[in-house]
Design a protein around this motif. Structure first.
Motif, short mmCIF file in Angstrom:
data_model
loop_
_atom_site.label_atom_id
_atom_site.label_comp_id
_atom_site.label_asym_id
_atom_site.label_seq_id
_atom_site.Cartn_x
_atom_site.Cartn_y
_atom_site.Cartn_z
N UNK A 186 0.47 -1.27 0.10
CA UNK A 186 -0.33 0.05 0.64
C UNK A 186 0.64 1.68 -0.37
N UNK A 187 0.33 2.72 0.40
CA UNK A 187 0.91 3.67 -0.29
C UNK A 187 1.65 4.02 0.83
N UNK A 188 1.43 3.72 1.67
CA UNK A 188 2.12 4.22 3.04
C UNK A 188 3.01 3.36 3.24
N UNK A 189 3.25 2.14 2.57
CA UNK A 189 4.96 1.60 2.65
C UNK A 189 5.87 2.69 1.49
N UNK A 190 6.90 2.82 2.93
CA UNK A 190 7.94 3.85 3.01
C UNK A 190 9.23 3.51 1.89
N UNK A 191 8.56 1.87 0.90
CA UNK A 191 9.34 1.66 -0.64
C UNK A 191 9.15 2.76 -1.30
N UNK A 192 8.15 3.23 -1.16
CA UNK A 192 7.26 4.36 -2.89
C UNK A 192 8.50 5.60 -2.47
N UNK A 193 9.08 6.13 -0.82
CA UNK A 193 9.69 7.13 -0.91
C UNK A 193 10.74 7.81 -2.12
N UNK A 194 10.88 7.08 -2.61
CA UNK A 194 12.18 7.76 -3.48
C UNK A 194 10.76 8.15 -4.57
#
Length: 425
Positions: A186-194
């Motif tokens: 989901x979009x709260x996951x820090x994997x999307x920070x980049x």
């Protein structure tokens, strides 16, 4: 009061090639899979008809009555003719020009149906094929078009970030991510920070758009689909907000397209009350990821591409924020205002103050998507409707006074005013 024509920017329009014509934009190694995708079009159309998503009688009449104008979905010259006729100086361009028969679907269904459950390789290949074509398309009149790149954000982060930079360099100006992640992070996951950091760095707003939904759950109960279809693209908003993505990436802009804005006032009221310590939220841990109340992030980083903006939504504009509402025509979709935009605008904005109409019909979109209003002004002077064309009164003091109570109440949970009346009609 001014008699100058409005500079109108549609925050939600659509363009796309007839599907088979995407082949030159698709890497050769994906051609066999593309042939399989094309071979399944009739089956998919029959399924849409069975489920009630496609009305065959309506489709036949729509294409017959609008054959010439619909070519504007991919023909740049015809498109400018249609935009001019609608009084629209510039537009934000999403995929899928055909919302009736899906004749202009991007390869592998990654247009408005872009979702997290697609094959990562095919999803990125289809997105890049559309993005390459779109970059060519908008380059013909770049001052009038902001192309929205398709971004299968649930794939490998390095490839996603690389596509953001490639899309920016090619001349595209915004990014559309899936409304649904379907088994992915989901979009709260820090994997999307980049990804969020790259979007902020390139100054490309991130947008969701209505279309995707878990249709397999609905059977042929179309009412369920239409009741939920605007909820899915709205959902990422609270994932990004409560996870602190807006706090960590203050340059990130996020928008929701073609989902209305009627849902936002109550949601914002509820989220603000939680953050500000309403009784019902006291048992919860502090929201450490947030350094300010939700409405401040909304005003700083969120916008709503409120396609076919309704009277009820305009009546709630002081709660939503006038500058957060971006009107859209949805050209060339049949649920949009084209080819009757002038009538739609008059029916909707006739009693709205001119100063606020200027913002919602164009200036807010210009700020979010980076349009050059100096370049567009001469065109707007030629094609744009005037306040008189919209039926707006020359007595603007009286118009402003008619909305005074709603304006003063604003976000009533913050101003301590009574809940406002919803407009004047």
């Amino acid at each position: 009061m001014t008699d100058d024509p409005y500079l109108i920017i549609s925050s939600d329009c659509h363009a796309g090639l007839p599907t088979e014509e995407y082949r030159p934009y698709l890497e050769r190694r994906f051609h066999p899979a593309f042939d399989d995708f094309l071979a399944g079009r009739d089956r998919r159309r029959e399924e849409m008809t069975r489920l009630g998503v496609r009305n065959e009688a309506f489709a036949d009449k729509w294409f017959h009555d609008n054959e010439e104008g619909l070519r504007g979905g991919w023909d740049a010259g015809q498109r400018l003719k249609e935009l001019d006729g609608d009084g629209v100086a510039a537009e934000v361009v999403f995929p899928d020009a055909d919302a009736v028969d899906s004749r202009t679907a991007a390869p592998f269904g990654v247009g408005l149906g872009l979702s997290g459950d697609q094959d990562p390789e095919l999803g990125m290949a289809g997105a890049q094929a559309h993005n390459r074509w779109l970059a060519d398309f908008v380059s013909q009149h770049p001052e009038r078009h902001c192309g929205v790149a398709l971004l299968p954000v649930t794939g490998e982060t390095d490839r996603v970030v690389a596509e953001i930079h490639r899309a920016k360099e090619s001349g595209l100006g915004a990014l559309m991510i899936p409304s649904m992640w379907v088994g992915k992070a989901p979009y709260h996951d820090r994997r999307y920070d980049p990804v969020w950091a790259a979007a902020a760095e390139t100054d490309m707003p991130v947008v969701t758009h209505s279309g995707a939904a878990p249709r397999h759950e609905y059977g042929d109960h179309l009412g369920i689909y239409v009741s939920e279809v605007t909820w899915w693209p709205s959902r990422p908003l609270w994932f990004l907000l409560w996870s602190g993505a807006f706090e960590r990436h203050p340059g990130l802009r996020f928008g929701v397209a073609e989902s209305g804005c009627w849902w936002l006032p109550n949601l914002l009221w509820f989220m603000d009350r939680l953050y500000l310590g309403a009784h019902g939220g006291k048992k919860l841990s502090p929201f450490a990821e947030l350094k300010r109340p939700p409405h401040e992030y909304l005003d700083r980083q969120v916008f709503i591409c409120a396609t076919n903006t309704k009277r009820r939504e305009l009546a709630q504009r002081y709660e939503i924020g006038v500058g957060n509402i971006l009107w859209g025509s949805d050209f060339p979709h049949p649920e949009g205002t084209w080819p009757n935009t002038a009538t739609w605008l008059r029916d909707t904005f006739h009693d709205i103050p001119v100063a606020e109409t200027l913002v919602m019909l164009g200036l807010a979109a210009a700020e979010v998507f980076g349009f050059d209003t100096d370049k567009l002004s001469p065109l707007a002077a030629r094609i744009g409707p005037t306040p008189a064309d919209l039926g707006q009164s020359t007595d603007q003091a009286a118009v402003e006074a008619s909305w005074a109570r709603s304006r003063e109440a604003g976000r009533h949970w913050l101003t301590d005013h009574d809940f406002p009346v919803l407009g004047t009609s």
